[in-house]
Design an enzyme around this catalytic site. Sequence first.
Site, short mmCIF file in Angstrom:
data_model
loop_
_atom_site.label_atom_id
_atom_site.label_comp_id
_atom_site.label_asym_id
_atom_site.label_seq_id
_atom_site.Cartn_x
_atom_site.Cartn_y
_atom_site.Cartn_z
N LYS A 83 0.04 4.28 -0.28
CA LYS A 83 -0.60 5.47 0.30
C LYS A 83 -0.39 6.67 -0.63
O LYS A 83 -0.36 6.50 -1.84
CB LYS A 83 -0.11 5.70 1.74
CG LYS A 83 -0.27 4.43 2.59
CD LYS A 83 -0.08 4.64 4.05
CE LYS A 83 -0.27 3.31 4.78
NZ LYS A 83 -0.16 3.40 6.23
N GLY B 276 3.04 -1.16 4.26
CA GLY B 276 2.98 0.27 3.95
C GLY B 276 4.36 0.80 3.59
O GLY B 276 4.87 0.58 2.49
N GLY B 277 4.98 1.49 4.54
CA GLY B 277 6.25 2.18 4.30
C GLY B 277 7.30 1.34 3.58
O GLY B 277 7.94 1.81 2.63
N GLU C 148 -6.97 4.66 7.93
CA GLU C 148 -6.77 6.10 7.65
C GLU C 148 -8.01 6.69 7.01
O GLU C 148 -8.37 7.85 7.25
CB GLU C 148 -5.52 6.27 6.76
CG GLU C 148 -4.24 6.04 7.57
CD GLU C 148 -3.05 5.56 6.77
OE1 GLU C 148 -3.06 5.63 5.52
OE2 GLU C 148 -2.08 5.10 7.41
N SER D 40 3.58 -1.77 10.24
CA SER D 40 5.02 -1.75 10.49
C SER D 40 5.74 -3.04 10.11
O SER D 40 6.70 -3.45 10.75
CB SER D 40 5.30 -1.42 11.97
OG SER D 40 4.90 -0.10 12.26
N HIS E 76 -9.56 1.10 4.89
CA HIS E 76 -8.30 1.33 5.60
C HIS E 76 -8.56 2.27 6.78
O HIS E 76 -9.37 3.19 6.69
CB HIS E 76 -7.26 1.94 4.65
CG HIS E 76 -5.88 1.93 5.25
ND1 HIS E 76 -5.48 2.86 6.17
CD2 HIS E 76 -4.83 1.08 5.07
CE1 HIS E 76 -4.23 2.58 6.54
NE2 HIS E 76 -3.81 1.51 5.88
N GLU F 198 -5.20 -4.93 10.55
CA GLU F 198 -4.24 -3.84 10.73
C GLU F 198 -4.54 -3.12 12.04
O GLU F 198 -5.38 -2.21 12.08
CB GLU F 198 -4.36 -2.83 9.57
CG GLU F 198 -3.93 -3.40 8.23
CD GLU F 198 -3.29 -2.34 7.34
OE1 GLU F 198 -2.26 -2.63 6.75
OE2 GLU F 198 -3.81 -1.20 7.26
N ASN G 298 0.86 -1.19 0.00
CA ASN G 298 0.00 0.00 0.00
C ASN G 298 0.90 1.23 0.00
O ASN G 298 1.51 1.55 1.02
CB ASN G 298 -0.90 -0.03 1.25
CG ASN G 298 -1.74 1.23 1.37
OD1 ASN G 298 -1.79 2.06 0.46
ND2 ASN G 298 -2.41 1.38 2.50
N GLY H 58 2.57 2.52 10.98
CA GLY H 58 3.55 3.61 10.97
C GLY H 58 4.28 3.78 12.29
O GLY H 58 4.96 4.79 12.50
P1 13P Z 1 3.11 0.71 7.63
O1 13P Z 1 3.66 -0.60 7.10
O2 13P Z 1 3.83 1.90 7.09
O3 13P Z 1 3.00 0.68 9.13
O4 13P Z 1 1.61 0.83 7.06
C1 13P Z 1 0.74 -0.23 7.21
C2 13P Z 1 -0.50 0.05 6.46
O5 13P Z 1 -1.29 0.90 6.83
C3 13P Z 1 -0.72 -0.72 5.22
O6 13P Z 1 -2.01 -0.53 4.74
#
Ligand code: 13P
Length: 263
Positions: free
Chosen positions: A15, A242-243, A105, A221, A103, A175, A13, A181
């Site tokens: 983002k 994510g990251g 967010e 993470s 998600h 999640e 993802n 994050g």
């Molecule tokens: P991170 O891996 O950056 O913590 O993000 C997870 C996420 O929200 C994937 O959808």
Amino acid sequence: MSATRRRPLVSGNWKMHKDHLETIHACSELGLRLGRDESAAVDVSIHPPFTDLRSAQSVIEAEGVPVSLGAQNCASADSGAFTGEVSAVMLARLRVEYVIVGHSERRAMFGEDDEVVAAKLRAVFRNGMVPICCVGEDAAERDAGQTADRLQAQVRAAIGDLPGGDVARMVIAYEPVWAIGAGEPATPDDAQQAAATIRSEVAEVAGAPAAAGLRILYGGSVGPDSAVPLASVSDIDGLLVGGASLDPGAFTEIVKGVATTLR
Ligand code: 13P
């Protein structure tokens, strides 16, 4: 409940990162790094921003990059006067295969409640794609011992009266909001416990075959070091990254780790 292994899925993802030029480079690099061994063992999807999807599709198809195209969101309606929205119809036309819905967010920052998430999930199915529906408790809910209640409520609201066959094909991403994050993922034991809670709720709502087929990802993470232990527990079938998915090197390492462990 997890006697047979489901085919693993590792999803990135992105983002709100990478413009379409950066996406072209990242897709090419993934094509150079990901080999046949990985794609034989693991499904991989990348979820760039909407403005990058057409570019990503072109590179993936022209260069034979072994990843599926994914989106991060979609509208619940198929067309209409919804300024700024992107429909599942449009995504399907770009040969998007997976769409993330719900998600945390989007739930927290854009007011998406369970009802909106359920409507989006149905739009994804209606247009022949696979939803990756995110669920997870926040820190306050975890501290109050409400994790299972929260997960059960989110799962029930999302899959409601969906046919069992659809549920068996979909993906739920666990999640935990507090791990996103944060630099520190949930432990494999905690992820397993949450995934088992999700799977038994699915069994109750949609039946045992649906629960046995549905893939559950862990997200929050995930990095190259934590990927394999998290993906190895019995009810986790892959990862939503994510990251670390922004770096083709780190993402490839995660995919290779899962492919080697779960093949
Ligand atoms: P991170 O891996 O950056 O913590 O993000 C997870 C996420 O929200 C994937 O959808």
